[in-house]
Scaffold this active site. Sequence first.
Site, PDB file in Angstrom:
ATOM      1  N   ASP A  39       6.339  16.476  10.848  1.00 36.42           N
ATOM      2  CA  ASP A  39       6.218  16.199   9.386  1.00 36.42           C
ATOM      3  C   ASP A  39       4.649  16.110   9.100  1.00 36.42           C
ATOM      4  O   ASP A  39       4.298  15.327   8.600  1.00 36.42           O
ATOM      5  CB  ASP A  39       6.831  14.879   9.232  1.00 36.42           C
ATOM      6  N   SER A  87      11.387   6.010   1.186  1.00 35.74           N
ATOM      7  CA  SER A  87      12.829   5.968   1.243  1.00 35.74           C
ATOM      8  C   SER A  87      12.993   5.021   2.629  1.00 35.74           C
ATOM      9  O   SER A  87      14.228   4.668   2.727  1.00 35.74           O
ATOM     10  CB  SER A  87      13.440   7.135   1.374  1.00 35.74           C
ATOM     11  N   ILE A 143       0.790  -1.297   0.015  1.00 34.13           N
ATOM     12  CA  ILE A 143      -0.034  -0.126  -0.098  1.00 34.13           C
ATOM     13  C   ILE A 143       0.938   1.215   0.150  1.00 34.13           C
ATOM     14  O   ILE A 143       0.271   2.507  -0.009  1.00 34.13           O
ATOM     15  CB  ILE A 143      -1.047  -0.030   1.069  1.00 34.13           C
ATOM     16  N   LYS A 193       4.695  -2.501   8.189  1.00 31.10           N
ATOM     17  CA  LYS A 193       5.753  -1.452   7.806  1.00 31.10           C
ATOM     18  C   LYS A 193       7.209  -2.100   8.167  1.00 31.10           C
ATOM     19  O   LYS A 193       7.474  -2.670   9.136  1.00 31.10           O
ATOM     20  CB  LYS A 193       5.695  -0.219   8.597  1.00 31.10           C
ATOM     21  N   GLY A 198      10.906   2.922   4.114  1.00 23.58           N
ATOM     22  CA  GLY A 198      10.218   1.385   4.418  1.00 23.58           C
ATOM     23  C   GLY A 198       9.241   1.054   3.442  1.00 23.58           C
ATOM     24  O   GLY A 198       8.800   1.839   2.483  1.00 23.58           O
ATOM     25  N   LEU A 199       8.933  -0.102   3.521  1.00 24.52           N
ATOM     26  CA  LEU A 199       7.651  -0.698   2.491  1.00 24.52           C
ATOM     27  C   LEU A 199       6.341  -0.741   3.549  1.00 24.52           C
ATOM     28  O   LEU A 199       6.674  -1.495   4.277  1.00 24.52           O
ATOM     29  CB  LEU A 199       8.104  -2.131   1.927  1.00 24.52           C
TER      30      LEU A 199
END
Length: 377
Positions: free
Chosen positions: A141, A30, A26, A49, A32-33
């Site tokens: 952020d 930079s 999903i 994650k 993680g997946l």
Amino acid sequence: MAEFVRAEILGTKFEYTTRYVNPQPIGMGSFGLVCSAFDQITQQPVALKKIMKPFDSSSLAKRTYREIRLLKYLRHENLICLRDIFISPLEDIYIATELLGTDLGRLLSIKPLDSKFSQYFIYQILRGLKYIHSANVIHRDLKPTNILINENCDLKICDFGLARLQEPQMTGYVATRYYRAPEIMLTWQRYGVQVDVWSAGCILAEMLRGKPLFPGKDHVHQFHLITNVLGNPPDAVIEKITSKNTVNFVKSLPSREPRDLSTVIMTHTSIAIDLLKKMLVIDPDTRISAQDALRHPYLAPYHDPTDEPAASGPFDWSFDSADFPKETWKIMIYSEVLDYLNVGNPADPAPFDPSTPFDPSALEREFSEFLSDSGQI
């Protein structure tokens, strides 16, 4: 000992315990997946994650340690909730959190939000920020893609990888440009929790007008856009700038008077514009706090001082000034993971108190229809 399944997802090795099934990508960044998966123990969907190469450098290991510590400590219904942590055979870190259907960035890219959704979402954002700030934490952020939403209008702030202690000296790498507070651009090292309120104000403006308020192409263009709407920085702000070059840049700007925000946002009530004016103030010392913003008349339909909790105490940042080698951070991360697994998952934050005067059921139904029309469910 947990059994692991290995798969290749988007060209990345993804190792997960047999507790989880059906991982589907999903998101990829930079750091993680992220995959959705189904938790066979809780019978709930989760976001898994994978933190890429967490031990490649001391800075990456420290960032990973910080995120894990914050996720373990911060427990609030408007913040993403930690469900599980584990270390794979390849020594990657995996973090499982609750899964929500979409994010605010995706919604805003499809169609404008109805004003009642904007109102309820900014209330929940500020409710979460009040809690974060009371723990002496700055998110740093905050942006639409870090605001997760489900079909019941539940909103949760995520991604605490860049969060920091509120202290006088800070590093400058924060926030996607559109949502970056002016004090970060002007000084780069001195700011506090007010930067999150600015970001939240930019998000509110974007929800109300259907597009970003300050879509800067670069650092300089971003500041020009801000002053074009809000006018030149006052002397009190210029006096706090530590860089001579930045002072010269600010003083070289053409004279600009603040514009009427209602002409920029268009077609929205004066009460919403009034809150926006208090959030989008160039001088952070006079910018409204998250706690005070919750008391604003615009949020009166939802505001309940008995159901807007603060943290139990400040987060322990004693580790953040440490400059350990990556091997030390690795040991500390392993210790945090083992502590979490031994202690167990604390109870989820309690849902909204049913005694609150707001009944969300009608809004939930409307938002579910909105998501369906948008192809999000």
